[in-house]
Design an enzyme around this catalytic site. Structure first.
Site, PDB file in Angstrom:
ATOM      1  N   VAL A  46       0.826  -1.214   0.000  1.00 39.40           N
ATOM      2  CA  VAL A  46       0.000   0.000   0.000  1.00 39.40           C
ATOM      3  C   VAL A  46       0.863   1.269   0.000  1.00 39.40           C
ATOM      4  CG1 VAL A  46      -1.784   1.276   1.265  1.00 39.40           C
ATOM      5  CG2 VAL A  46      -1.910  -1.217   1.112  1.00 39.40           C
ATOM      6  N   ASP A  52     -10.115 -10.276   9.468  1.00 34.50           N
ATOM      7  CA  ASP A  52      -9.986  -9.051   8.669  1.00 34.50           C
ATOM      8  C   ASP A  52     -11.377  -8.501   8.311  1.00 34.50           C
ATOM      9  OD1 ASP A  52      -8.177  -7.273   6.814  1.00 34.50           O
ATOM     10  OD2 ASP A  52      -9.769  -8.027   5.515  1.00 34.50           O
ATOM     11  N   LYS A  67     -13.310  -4.892   9.541  1.00 34.17           N
ATOM     12  CA  LYS A  67     -13.951  -3.963   8.597  1.00 34.17           C
ATOM     13  C   LYS A  67     -15.423  -3.750   8.974  1.00 34.17           C
ATOM     14  CE  LYS A  67     -10.800  -5.223   4.869  1.00 34.17           C
ATOM     15  NZ  LYS A  67     -10.504  -6.258   3.865  1.00 34.17           N
TER      16      LYS A  67
HETATM   17  P1  NAP Z   1       2.981  -4.869   3.790  1.00 36.66           P
HETATM   18  O1  NAP Z   1       3.168  -5.026   2.321  1.00 36.66           O
HETATM   19  O2  NAP Z   1       3.317  -5.998   4.689  1.00 36.66           O
HETATM   20  O3  NAP Z   1       3.790  -3.567   4.228  1.00 36.66           O
HETATM   21  C1  NAP Z   1       3.849  -3.155   5.568  1.00 36.66           C
HETATM   22  C2  NAP Z   1       4.909  -2.059   5.670  1.00 36.66           C
HETATM   23  O4  NAP Z   1       4.837  -1.538   6.988  1.00 36.66           O
HETATM   24  C3  NAP Z   1       6.328  -2.535   5.437  1.00 36.66           C
HETATM   25  O5  NAP Z   1       7.009  -1.582   4.663  1.00 36.66           O
HETATM   26  C4  NAP Z   1       6.927  -2.601   6.851  1.00 36.66           C
HETATM   27  O6  NAP Z   1       8.302  -2.265   6.899  1.00 36.66           O
HETATM   28  C5  NAP Z   1       6.137  -1.473   7.527  1.00 36.66           C
HETATM   29  N1  NAP Z   1       6.022  -1.660   8.975  1.00 36.66           N
HETATM   30  C6  NAP Z   1       5.392  -2.664   9.623  1.00 36.66           C
HETATM   31  N2  NAP Z   1       5.461  -2.458  10.945  1.00 36.66           N
HETATM   32  C7  NAP Z   1       6.145  -1.311  11.123  1.00 36.66           C
HETATM   33  C8  NAP Z   1       6.555  -0.562  12.240  1.00 36.66           C
HETATM   34  N3  NAP Z   1       6.282  -0.964  13.486  1.00 36.66           N
HETATM   35  N4  NAP Z   1       7.269   0.579  12.053  1.00 36.66           N
HETATM   36  C9  NAP Z   1       7.556   0.986  10.808  1.00 36.66           C
HETATM   37  N5  NAP Z   1       7.184   0.336   9.690  1.00 36.66           N
HETATM   38  C10 NAP Z   1       6.489  -0.805   9.854  1.00 36.66           C
HETATM   39  O7  NAP Z   1       1.465  -4.498   4.111  1.00 36.66           O
HETATM   40  P2  NAP Z   1       0.393  -3.820   3.143  1.00 36.66           P
HETATM   41  O8  NAP Z   1      -0.298  -4.888   2.370  1.00 36.66           O
HETATM   42  O9  NAP Z   1       0.980  -2.673   2.450  1.00 36.66           O
HETATM   43  O10 NAP Z   1      -0.682  -3.326   4.223  1.00 36.66           O
HETATM   44  C11 NAP Z   1      -0.422  -2.189   5.017  1.00 36.66           C
HETATM   45  C12 NAP Z   1      -1.688  -1.838   5.791  1.00 36.66           C
HETATM   46  O11 NAP Z   1      -2.736  -1.582   4.864  1.00 36.66           O
HETATM   47  C13 NAP Z   1      -2.198  -2.979   6.701  1.00 36.66           C
HETATM   48  O12 NAP Z   1      -2.725  -2.403   7.863  1.00 36.66           O
HETATM   49  C14 NAP Z   1      -3.289  -3.638   5.851  1.00 36.66           C
HETATM   50  O13 NAP Z   1      -4.260  -4.252   6.624  1.00 36.66           O
HETATM   51  C15 NAP Z   1      -3.849  -2.440   5.122  1.00 36.66           C
HETATM   52  N6  NAP Z   1      -4.492  -2.713   3.833  1.00 36.66           N
HETATM   53  C16 NAP Z   1      -3.872  -3.486   2.904  1.00 36.66           C
HETATM   54  C17 NAP Z   1      -4.471  -3.697   1.680  1.00 36.66           C
HETATM   55  C18 NAP Z   1      -3.835  -4.540   0.620  1.00 36.66           C
HETATM   56  O14 NAP Z   1      -4.494  -4.782  -0.408  1.00 36.66           O
HETATM   57  N7  NAP Z   1      -2.596  -4.973   0.768  1.00 36.66           N
HETATM   58  C19 NAP Z   1      -5.724  -3.111   1.405  1.00 36.66           C
HETATM   59  C20 NAP Z   1      -6.329  -2.310   2.380  1.00 36.66           C
HETATM   60  C21 NAP Z   1      -5.704  -2.120   3.595  1.00 36.66           C
HETATM   61  P3  NAP Z   1       9.433  -3.224   6.217  1.00 36.66           P
HETATM   62  O15 NAP Z   1       9.236  -3.029   4.748  1.00 36.66           O
HETATM   63  O16 NAP Z   1      10.715  -2.668   6.701  1.00 36.66           O
HETATM   64  O17 NAP Z   1       9.118  -4.601   6.706  1.00 36.66           O
HETATM   65  N1  HSE Z   2      -6.122  -8.544   3.053  1.00 33.14           N
HETATM   66  C1  HSE Z   2      -7.199  -7.665   2.738  1.00 33.14           C
HETATM   67  C2  HSE Z   2      -8.146  -8.355   1.790  1.00 33.14           C
HETATM   68  C3  HSE Z   2      -6.682  -6.394   2.139  1.00 33.14           C
HETATM   69  O1  HSE Z   2      -7.762  -9.357   1.169  1.00 33.14           O
HETATM   70  O2  HSE Z   2      -9.286  -7.927   1.666  1.00 33.14           O
HETATM   71  C4  HSE Z   2      -7.738  -5.355   1.898  1.00 33.14           C
HETATM   72  O3  HSE Z   2      -8.212  -4.846   3.106  1.00 33.14           O
END
Ligand code: NAP
Ligand code: HSE
Length: 329
Positions: free
Chosen positions: A14, A200, A204
């Site tokens: 994200v 999850d 939501k």
């Molecule tokens: P991700 O790919 O695992 O990325 C998480 C990032 O956060 C990484 O860069 C990690 O750092 C950093 N991080 C984790 N803990 C940290 C901390 N304590 N201090 C500083 N940095 C930290 O996750 P993502 O899929 O982007 O999701 C991020 C958020 O968005 C989550 O809360 C998720 O539920 C939400 N979300 C995701 C999606 C989706 O489609 N992926 C959709 C809606 C919402 P490093 O790179 O150094 O490990």
């Molecule tokens: N892991 C979540 C999903 C990301 O698959 O819906 C979006 O919130």
């Protein structure tokens, strides 16, 4: 022209999506909003790894570094878990920053507190990305609630589980193959147990409950059943009968005021509105008193759909400040 400094907390799926969209749409956003945006800091846990070429100088592992000096005005949060995300956003708000979050684990529990804090500090909280990825359910609900009462919400709120069910049925993939591909595509949570177990979708649902009813049901009273209860042969057998599995989240306010929530797999036939909602798509059906029933469908996870709604939140917030965009916040 004024410049707004922004920080991105988390630079995974994200966070990187936000960075790319802000770069790609930089001129349009500047022309529309009348302010330049500069990404000044990116917070990660390991700053030695440059994820996107040209960003090494922006990376930091220290939240103190993010707020050092003055001038940070917007914080995009895309890290995981309740803490330290809540503390970081609290600090941002106390520093008079607008905050925009995708973190539903944190927001389901602390969202109302964060919004009150933001109100007290004269800043905004954008949280469209916490529910249903690229589907604009939060802003739609905010609009609808200006006039309507919403009595019931039903939908598919997790992209990963819908993707898994779809691939098991349509491609004959195993559960493990489908989950692994959902992870590769950036749909799954850092800990995919949250997707598969229904947690999850539950978080939501709680965000939707706070917005719609101003309160949440008692978490321990919400039945949450994961998709791990459904085997490949269950999916195939259902498909042979013309039925499809959907992982459905439901929320209803009863006549006595009690809010009932549930997340569980459901078998639907081809007359059900969720039957055609395949792949990573989410769907949210809202039952209202004046509009009637309204369903929103769209990509529920992934880099660009999620980052897009966060940048839209940014545009709404800044537009409201500069008077360049008419919005509901
Ligand atoms: P991700 O790919 O695992 O990325 C998480 C990032 O956060 C990484 O860069 C990690 O750092 C950093 N991080 C984790 N803990 C940290 C901390 N304590 N201090 C500083 N940095 C930290 O996750 P993502 O899929 O982007 O999701 C991020 C958020 O968005 C989550 O809360 C998720 O539920 C939400 N979300 C995701 C999606 C989706 O489609 N992926 C959709 C809606 C919402 P490093 O790179 O150094 O490990
Ligand atoms: N892991 C979540 C999903 C990301 O698959 O819906 C979006 O919130």
């Amino acid at each position: 022209m004024a410049t707004i400094k922004a920080a991105i907390l988390g630079f995974g799926t994200v966070g990187q999506g936000i960075y790319h969209i802000l770069n790609e749409k930089r001129e349009e956003l500047r022309d529309r909003l009348g302010v330049e945006l500069e990404v000044a800091k990116i917070l990660v846990t390991d700053a030695s790894r440059e994820r996107v070429p040209g960003t090494a100088h922006l990376m930091t592992e220290s939240i103190d570094d993010v707020f050092a000096g003055s001038g940070m005005q917007v914080v995009f949060e895309a890290i995981v878990n309740e803490e330290p995300a809540f503390s970081y956003l609290k600090r941002a708000i106390e520093n008079k920053c607008h905050v925009i979050t995708a973190n539903k684990v944190m927001f389901a529990k602390r969202g109302m507190e964060l919004q009150q804090l933001a109100k007290d500090n004269g800043v905004f909280v954008g949280y469209e990305a916490t529910v249903a990825g690229g589907v604009p359910v939060i802003k739609t609900l905010k609009n609808i609630l200006l006039v309507n009462d919403v009595s019931r919400i039903q939908g598919i709120l997790n992209g990963t589980t819908n993707y898994i069910f779809t691939k098991m049925r349509a491609e004959g993939w195993s559960f493990e193959e489908a989950l692994s591909e959902a992870q590769r595509l950036g749909y799954a949570e850092a800990n995919p147990f949250n997707d598969v177990s229904g947690q999850d979708a539950f978080k939501k649902l709680m965000v939707l409950s706070s917005l719609t009813f101003g309160e949440q049901p008692n978490w321990s009273e919400v039945e949450v059943v994961g998709i791990d209860t459904i085997s490949a042969s269950d999916v195939a057998e259902a498909s042979d009968k013309g039925l499809r599995y959907r992982h459905v989240a439901e929320l209803e306010k009863c006549a006595d005021g009690k809010i009932i929530g549930k997340v569980a797999p459901l078998l639907v036939d081809n007359e059900h509105p969720l039957y055609p909602v395949d792949d990573v798509f989410n769907a949210v059906t809202l039952e209202t008193n004046y509009i009637g029933t309204l369903t929103l469908i769209g990509p529920g996870a992934g880099m660009y759909p999620t980052a897009s709604v966060m940048v839209e939140d940014y545009a709404e917030i800044i537009g409201k400040r500069t008077g360049n965009v008419v919005t509901v916040l």
